[in-house]
Write a protein that holds these residues in place. Structure first.
Motif, short mmCIF file in Angstrom:
data_model
loop_
_atom_site.label_atom_id
_atom_site.label_comp_id
_atom_site.label_asym_id
_atom_site.label_seq_id
_atom_site.Cartn_x
_atom_site.Cartn_y
_atom_site.Cartn_z
N LYS A 12 37.42 151.40 26.13
CA LYS A 12 36.37 151.12 27.35
C LYS A 12 35.26 152.37 27.07
O LYS A 12 35.56 153.10 26.07
CB LYS A 12 37.11 151.44 28.49
N THR A 13 34.41 152.12 27.71
CA THR A 13 33.15 153.26 27.79
C THR A 13 33.36 154.05 29.01
O THR A 13 33.37 153.74 30.14
CB THR A 13 31.93 152.44 27.72
N CYS A 14 33.29 155.34 28.67
CA CYS A 14 33.47 156.34 29.69
C CYS A 14 32.11 156.43 30.76
O CYS A 14 31.13 156.16 30.25
CB CYS A 14 33.45 157.78 29.08
N LEU A 15 32.38 156.29 31.82
CA LEU A 15 31.28 156.16 33.06
C LEU A 15 30.33 157.32 32.96
O LEU A 15 29.37 157.22 33.52
CB LEU A 15 32.02 155.77 34.55
N HIS A 16 31.27 158.48 32.56
CA HIS A 16 30.26 160.02 32.88
C HIS A 16 29.53 160.08 31.51
O HIS A 16 28.14 160.15 31.66
CB HIS A 16 31.46 160.92 33.27
N CYS A 17 30.22 160.27 30.30
CA CYS A 17 29.44 160.59 29.06
C CYS A 17 29.09 159.36 28.38
O CYS A 17 28.35 159.45 27.47
CB CYS A 17 30.61 161.33 28.09
N LYS A 35 38.78 155.03 34.10
CA LYS A 35 37.20 154.69 33.98
C LYS A 35 36.70 156.15 33.24
O LYS A 35 35.62 155.86 32.82
CB LYS A 35 36.63 155.04 35.53
N TYR A 36 37.14 157.06 32.90
CA TYR A 36 36.97 158.24 32.22
C TYR A 36 37.61 158.61 31.24
O TYR A 36 38.90 158.45 31.16
CB TYR A 36 36.63 159.54 33.08
N CYS A 37 37.14 159.21 29.95
CA CYS A 37 37.90 159.35 28.82
C CYS A 37 38.75 160.61 29.13
O CYS A 37 39.54 160.86 27.88
CB CYS A 37 36.78 159.71 27.86
N SER A 38 38.32 161.64 29.89
CA SER A 38 39.17 162.98 29.93
C SER A 38 39.10 163.36 31.25
O SER A 38 38.24 162.75 32.32
CB SER A 38 38.48 163.92 29.23
N ASP A 39 39.83 164.36 31.74
CA ASP A 39 39.91 165.01 33.12
C ASP A 39 38.60 165.98 33.20
O ASP A 39 38.08 165.96 34.30
CB ASP A 39 41.00 166.11 33.17
N ARG A 40 38.03 166.31 31.98
CA ARG A 40 36.57 167.07 32.38
C ARG A 40 35.48 165.93 32.96
O ARG A 40 34.81 166.37 33.75
CB ARG A 40 36.38 167.54 31.12
N CYS A 41 35.38 164.83 32.29
CA CYS A 41 34.53 163.79 32.58
C CYS A 41 34.72 163.47 34.17
O CYS A 41 33.83 163.17 34.77
CB CYS A 41 34.60 162.64 31.57
N ARG A 42 36.20 163.19 34.33
CA ARG A 42 36.46 162.82 35.72
C ARG A 42 35.96 163.74 36.96
O ARG A 42 35.18 163.38 37.98
CB ARG A 42 37.67 162.54 35.71
N GLU A 44 33.54 166.21 36.31
CA GLU A 44 31.99 166.49 36.11
C GLU A 44 31.37 165.24 37.15
O GLU A 44 30.39 165.47 37.79
CB GLU A 44 31.53 166.37 34.96
N ARG A 45 31.79 164.21 36.95
CA ARG A 45 31.60 162.84 37.73
C ARG A 45 31.63 163.12 39.32
O ARG A 45 30.55 163.16 40.00
CB ARG A 45 32.30 161.75 37.27
N LYS A 46 32.66 163.78 39.76
CA LYS A 46 32.89 164.15 41.24
C LYS A 46 31.81 165.14 41.57
O LYS A 46 31.34 165.11 42.62
CB LYS A 46 34.37 164.51 41.33
N ARG A 47 31.67 166.14 40.45
CA ARG A 47 30.88 167.19 41.28
C ARG A 47 29.50 166.79 41.15
O ARG A 47 28.63 167.13 41.73
CB ARG A 47 30.99 168.50 40.13
N GLY A 48 29.00 165.82 40.16
CA GLY A 48 27.60 165.49 40.17
C GLY A 48 27.59 164.58 41.30
O GLY A 48 26.32 164.65 41.81
N ASP A 49 28.40 163.78 41.95
CA ASP A 49 27.92 162.98 43.10
C ASP A 49 27.75 163.83 44.27
O ASP A 49 26.89 163.42 45.06
CB ASP A 49 29.35 162.07 43.22
#
Length: 57
Positions: A12-17, A35-42, A44-49
């Motif tokens: 799959k492709t990570c939705l964040h990076c 949906k995300y490749c790692s806890d960090r991307c998950r 970061e996505r929440k923080r960005g929203d």
């Protein structure tokens, strides 16, 4: 148990990076929800929203 090549596993492709990531054993039962490749991307996505919503007042 038969060994698989990494290239044979679903990807799959990570939705964040935007980078591709492959299936992992720990995601066996929830692969459709991943949906995300790692806890960090998950996280970061929440923080960005959240920050994006604050700037539109």
């Amino acid at each position: 148990m038969r060994m698989r090549k990494k290239s044979d596993l679903p990807q799959k492709t990570c939705l964040h990076c935007g980078l591709p990531f492959t299936w992992r054993k720990k995601w066996d039962k929830v692969w459709d929800e991943v949906k995300y490749c790692s806890d960090r991307c998950r996280s970061e996505r929440k923080r960005g929203d959240k920050s994006a919503g604050e700037g539109t007042l």
